[in-house]
Design a protein around this motif. Structure first.
Motif, mmCIF file in Angstrom:
data_model
loop_
_atom_site.group_PDB
_atom_site.id
_atom_site.type_symbol
_atom_site.label_atom_id
_atom_site.label_comp_id
_atom_site.label_asym_id
_atom_site.label_seq_id
_atom_site.Cartn_x
_atom_site.Cartn_y
_atom_site.Cartn_z
ATOM 1 N N GLY A 1 0.743 -1.333 0.223
ATOM 2 C CA GLY A 1 0.445 0.243 0.252
ATOM 3 C C GLY A 1 0.616 1.105 -0.012
ATOM 4 N N ALA A 2 1.978 1.245 0.527
ATOM 5 C CA ALA A 2 3.471 2.310 1.293
ATOM 6 C C ALA A 2 3.569 2.876 -0.282
ATOM 7 C CB ALA A 2 3.612 2.649 1.847
ATOM 8 N N ILE A 3 3.883 1.359 -0.900
ATOM 9 C CA ILE A 3 4.866 1.829 -2.315
ATOM 10 C C ILE A 3 3.109 2.191 -3.241
ATOM 11 C CG2 ILE A 3 5.354 0.056 -4.038
ATOM 12 C CD1 ILE A 3 7.121 -1.535 -1.932
ATOM 13 N N MET A 4 1.936 2.158 -3.366
ATOM 14 C CA MET A 4 1.181 2.521 -4.237
ATOM 15 C C MET A 4 1.190 3.725 -4.106
ATOM 16 S SD MET A 4 0.764 0.036 -6.716
ATOM 17 C CE MET A 4 -0.767 0.792 -7.113
ATOM 18 N N VAL A 5 1.670 4.414 -3.167
ATOM 19 C CA VAL A 5 1.274 5.353 -2.469
ATOM 20 C C VAL A 5 1.811 6.731 -3.457
ATOM 21 C CG1 VAL A 5 1.552 7.363 -0.411
ATOM 22 C CG2 VAL A 5 -0.862 5.144 -0.124
ATOM 23 N N LEU A 6 3.035 5.659 -2.336
ATOM 24 C CA LEU A 6 4.412 6.350 -3.699
ATOM 25 C C LEU A 6 4.456 6.730 -4.615
ATOM 26 C CD1 LEU A 6 7.355 7.819 -2.769
ATOM 27 C CD2 LEU A 6 8.112 5.671 -2.996
ATOM 28 N N ALA A 7 3.774 5.521 -5.330
ATOM 29 C CA ALA A 7 3.966 5.576 -7.522
ATOM 30 C C ALA A 7 3.148 6.961 -7.476
ATOM 31 C CB ALA A 7 3.630 4.045 -7.894
ATOM 32 N N ILE A 8 2.344 6.698 -6.839
ATOM 33 C CA ILE A 8 0.935 7.785 -7.388
ATOM 34 C C ILE A 8 1.306 9.008 -7.383
ATOM 35 C CG2 ILE A 8 -1.924 8.687 -6.897
ATOM 36 C CD1 ILE A 8 -2.217 5.911 -6.306
ATOM 37 N N SER A 9 1.615 9.407 -5.535
ATOM 38 C CA SER A 9 2.188 10.560 -5.754
ATOM 39 C C SER A 9 3.767 11.360 -6.583
ATOM 40 C CB SER A 9 3.508 10.705 -3.628
ATOM 41 O OG SER A 9 1.766 10.314 -3.798
ATOM 42 N N LEU A 10 4.399 9.970 -7.129
ATOM 43 C CA LEU A 10 5.480 10.784 -8.201
ATOM 44 C C LEU A 10 4.834 10.577 -9.420
ATOM 45 C CD1 LEU A 10 8.545 10.488 -8.096
ATOM 46 C CD2 LEU A 10 8.456 8.087 -8.750
ATOM 47 N N GLY A 11 3.752 9.786 -9.774
ATOM 48 C CA GLY A 11 3.047 10.330 -10.774
ATOM 49 C C GLY A 11 2.245 11.402 -10.776
ATOM 50 N N LEU A 12 1.665 11.762 -10.211
ATOM 51 C CA LEU A 12 1.483 13.381 -9.982
ATOM 52 C C LEU A 12 2.457 14.295 -9.678
ATOM 53 C CD1 LEU A 12 -1.845 12.725 -6.946
ATOM 54 C CD2 LEU A 12 -1.685 12.913 -9.871
#
Length: 111
Positions: A61-72
């Motif tokens: 879950g933390a990696i998904m949040v990191l990926a979404i934040s990085l994408g944004l």
């Protein structure tokens, strides 16, 4: 060696058969003991395994949040599709690096 007085000639065969039977019984008992000890070890490790799985799910879950934040974040400069593409490729590269490391460790353990 000739049989001693009162001993029948076939008793050596009986003795050998008894030794083999006793050895077989002993081996079966040792295997059963080893199997039971392994089962007890796994039963003792169950709570730890459950906690490790929970930690892995939280990490995912933390990696998904990191990926979404990085994408944004990258979306500001590259546009949303480009930002998420670059973020996804970075996460795939990180996953492959971790998988390679794990495979190397497993190979060392097996050898």
């Amino acid at each position: 060696m000739p049989p001693s007085p009162g001993e029948e000639p076939g008793s050596l065969r009986d003795l050998a058969a008894r030794v083999i039977d006793d050895g077989t019984t002993y081996l079966k008992a040792e295997l059963t003991l080893a199997k039971e000890q392994a089962i007890i070890g796994v039963k003792d490790a169950r709570p730890t395994i459950r906690l490790a799985l929970a930690a892995l799910m939280l990490g995912q879950g933390a990696i998904m949040v990191l990926a979404i934040s990085l994408g944004l974040l990258l979306g500001r400069w590259l546009g949303l599709p480009g930002g998420f593409l670059v973020a996804g490729l970075m996460m795939i590269a990180a996953m492959l690096a971790i998988a390679r490391n794990v495979a190397e460790r497993i190979r060392k353990i097996i050898r």
